[in-house]
Design a protein around this motif. Structure first.
Motif, PDB file in Angstrom:
ATOM      1  N   MET A   1      -0.403  11.164  -4.244  1.00 33.45           N
ATOM      2  CA  MET A   1       0.846  10.861  -3.579  1.00 33.45           C
ATOM      3  C   MET A   1       1.631   9.907  -4.477  1.00 33.45           C
ATOM      4  SD  MET A   1       1.272   9.373   0.252  1.00 33.45           S
ATOM      5  CE  MET A   1       2.791   9.699   1.075  1.00 33.45           C
ATOM      6  N   LYS A   2       2.910  10.189  -4.650  1.00 31.94           N
ATOM      7  CA  LYS A   2       3.734   9.337  -5.499  1.00 31.94           C
ATOM      8  C   LYS A   2       4.825   8.620  -4.719  1.00 31.94           C
ATOM      9  CE  LYS A   2       2.956  11.970  -9.672  1.00 31.94           C
ATOM     10  NZ  LYS A   2       3.511  12.577 -10.845  1.00 31.94           N
ATOM     11  N   PHE A   3       5.331   9.271  -3.661  1.00 38.12           N
ATOM     12  CA  PHE A   3       6.463   8.704  -2.940  1.00 38.12           C
ATOM     13  C   PHE A   3       6.177   8.623  -1.440  1.00 38.12           C
ATOM     14  CE2 PHE A   3       8.061  10.858  -6.717  1.00 38.12           C
ATOM     15  CZ  PHE A   3       8.717   9.799  -7.344  1.00 38.12           C
ATOM     16  N   GLY A   8      10.934   7.230   0.882  1.00 39.71           N
ATOM     17  CA  GLY A   8      11.152   7.829  -0.423  1.00 39.71           C
ATOM     18  C   GLY A   8      10.839   6.949  -1.614  1.00 39.71           C
ATOM     19  N   HIS A   9      10.485   5.698  -1.399  1.00 46.36           N
ATOM     20  CA  HIS A   9      10.142   4.808  -2.505  1.00 46.36           C
ATOM     21  C   HIS A   9       8.732   5.126  -3.024  1.00 46.36           C
ATOM     22  CE1 HIS A   9      13.615   2.541  -1.015  1.00 46.36           C
ATOM     23  NE2 HIS A   9      13.631   1.954  -2.227  1.00 46.36           N
ATOM     24  N   THR A  10       8.412   4.621  -4.203  1.00 45.24           N
ATOM     25  CA  THR A  10       7.088   4.862  -4.783  1.00 45.24           C
ATOM     26  C   THR A  10       6.017   4.129  -3.981  1.00 45.24           C
ATOM     27  OG1 THR A  10       7.366   3.039  -6.330  1.00 45.24           O
ATOM     28  CG2 THR A  10       7.951   5.234  -7.127  1.00 45.24           C
ATOM     29  N   VAL A  11       4.815   4.687  -4.027  1.00 51.33           N
ATOM     30  CA  VAL A  11       3.681   4.092  -3.320  1.00 51.33           C
ATOM     31  C   VAL A  11       2.664   3.592  -4.330  1.00 51.33           C
ATOM     32  CG1 VAL A  11       3.954   5.448  -1.201  1.00 51.33           C
ATOM     33  CG2 VAL A  11       2.537   6.329  -3.068  1.00 51.33           C
ATOM     34  N   THR A  12       1.817   2.681  -3.872  1.00 51.85           N
ATOM     35  CA  THR A  12       0.752   2.103  -4.682  1.00 51.85           C
ATOM     36  C   THR A  12      -0.574   2.363  -3.988  1.00 51.85           C
ATOM     37  OG1 THR A  12       2.263   0.334  -5.331  1.00 51.85           O
ATOM     38  CG2 THR A  12      -0.073  -0.036  -5.737  1.00 51.85           C
ATOM     39  N   VAL A  25       0.144   2.864  -0.176  1.00 51.75           N
ATOM     40  CA  VAL A  25       0.953   1.910   0.585  1.00 51.75           C
ATOM     41  C   VAL A  25       2.332   1.836  -0.046  1.00 51.75           C
ATOM     42  CG1 VAL A  25       1.156  -0.500   1.341  1.00 51.75           C
ATOM     43  CG2 VAL A  25      -1.109   0.569   1.168  1.00 51.75           C
ATOM     44  N   CYS A  26       3.349   1.882   0.804  1.00 51.48           N
ATOM     45  CA  CYS A  26       4.720   1.719   0.343  1.00 51.48           C
ATOM     46  C   CYS A  26       5.051   0.230   0.355  1.00 51.48           C
ATOM     47  CB  CYS A  26       5.686   2.483   1.228  1.00 51.48           C
ATOM     48  SG  CYS A  26       7.407   2.286   0.717  1.00 51.48           S
ATOM     49  N   GLU A  27       5.357  -0.306  -0.809  1.00 52.90           N
ATOM     50  CA  GLU A  27       5.701  -1.731  -0.908  1.00 52.90           C
ATOM     51  C   GLU A  27       7.083  -2.000  -0.323  1.00 52.90           C
ATOM     52  OE1 GLU A  27       3.455  -3.854  -1.820  1.00 52.90           O
ATOM     53  OE2 GLU A  27       2.008  -2.491  -2.739  1.00 52.90           O
ATOM     54  N   THR A  31       4.696   1.068   4.946  1.00 52.77           N
ATOM     55  CA  THR A  31       3.956   2.160   5.581  1.00 52.77           C
ATOM     56  C   THR A  31       2.647   2.392   4.832  1.00 52.77           C
ATOM     57  OG1 THR A  31       5.965   3.236   6.366  1.00 52.77           O
ATOM     58  CG2 THR A  31       4.001   4.619   6.189  1.00 52.77           C
ATOM     59  N   ILE A  32       1.571   2.502   5.579  1.00 53.96           N
ATOM     60  CA  ILE A  32       0.273   2.847   5.022  1.00 53.96           C
ATOM     61  C   ILE A  32       0.065   4.333   5.290  1.00 53.96           C
ATOM     62  CG2 ILE A  32      -2.209   2.444   5.106  1.00 53.96           C
ATOM     63  CD1 ILE A  32      -1.529  -0.375   6.238  1.00 53.96           C
ATOM     64  N   HIS A  33      -0.183   5.086   4.234  1.00 53.25           N
ATOM     65  CA  HIS A  33      -0.369   6.537   4.360  1.00 53.25           C
ATOM     66  C   HIS A  33      -1.864   6.837   4.365  1.00 53.25           C
ATOM     67  CE1 HIS A  33       3.899   7.426   3.812  1.00 53.25           C
ATOM     68  NE2 HIS A  33       3.884   6.391   2.978  1.00 53.25           N
ATOM     69  N   TYR A  34      -2.354   7.258   5.526  1.00 49.47           N
ATOM     70  CA  TYR A  34      -3.772   7.577   5.690  1.00 49.47           C
ATOM     71  C   TYR A  34      -3.997   9.047   5.371  1.00 49.47           C
ATOM     72  CZ  TYR A  34      -4.038   3.110   8.086  1.00 49.47           C
ATOM     73  OH  TYR A  34      -3.992   1.771   8.375  1.00 49.47           O
ATOM     74  N   SER A  35      -5.092   9.336   4.719  1.00 49.72           N
ATOM     75  CA  SER A  35      -5.499  10.704   4.453  1.00 49.72           C
ATOM     76  C   SER A  35      -6.776  10.933   5.250  1.00 49.72           C
ATOM     77  CB  SER A  35      -5.762  10.893   2.955  1.00 49.72           C
ATOM     78  OG  SER A  35      -6.192  12.201   2.709  1.00 49.72           O
TER      79      SER A  35
END
Length: 187
Positions: A1-3, A8-12, A25-27, A31-35
């Motif tokens: 995942m990149k964005f 729409g911002h980059t994630v870390t 995580v979007c800085e 938002t924390i993106h769970y898989s």
């Protein structure tokens, strides 16, 4: 995942506070993106107790191999609704669900598969865009060496053994086999 799918911002990739696993995580919006694992639901359709309905896959993976009608659950449906929908989509068959029959954790692909034992009241079924052939097999005719997945072998073997005993308990199985490696569940 990149964005981030929210802003729409980059994630870390990092371990969020109060968590123990790395997550995207979007800085920007936090938002924390769970898989999480995907749920596959389907049916083991049985006609007159001694015939099972199988579908020959018209799609990858395992194109040309036999399977039970099953597929990924959609949002806003129950597992039972998903199993009925997949049976209608893949086999053009209407079934009556008896009970949840197998629950399999497929660890190496992050899936949980739920197969419902179901009655096929009439031998009415047809091919679909996902199944090049749909057929009733007598329990003595199951094409064991042409089955697509270990989970399907397991469900069919459980059914044959349970039919002989006259009891159909819920079977819970964990599979943690590396991709590309087949192990026979009887071994």
């Amino acid at each position: 995942m990149k964005f981030c799918s929210v802003c729409g911002h980059t994630v870390t990739l990092k371990v969020p506070e109060n968590d123990n696993l790395p997550r995207f995580v979007c800085e920007h919006c936090a938002t924390i993106h769970y898989s999480n694992p995907k749920i596959v639901a389907g049916c083991l359709p049985v006609y007159q107790d001694t015939y099972v309905l199988l579908c020959k896959r018209a799609i990858e993976p395992r194109l040309g191999y036999w399977t039970l009608p099953a597929g990924f659950m959609e949002n806003n449906e129950s597992t039972e609704q998903a199993a009925l929908r997949e049976t209608a989509e893949e086999a053009n068959a209407q079934v009556d669900i008896r009970k949840l029959y197998t629950l399999t954790s497929i660890v190496h692909v992050s899936q949980v598969q739920l197969i419902y034992l179901a009655d096929l009241p009439k031998p009415e079924f047809d091919i679909s865009s996902e199944s090049s052939e749909v057929r009733l097999f007598h329990l003595d005719e199951i094409p064991w060496d042409q089955l697509a997945f270990q989970t399907i072998r397991n469900a069919l073997r459980f059914y044959i053994e349970d039919l002989a005993r006259g009891e159909f308990p819920l079977h819970c199985v964990d599979i943690n086999t590396p991709p590309g490696v087949y192990t026979d569940p009887k071994n």
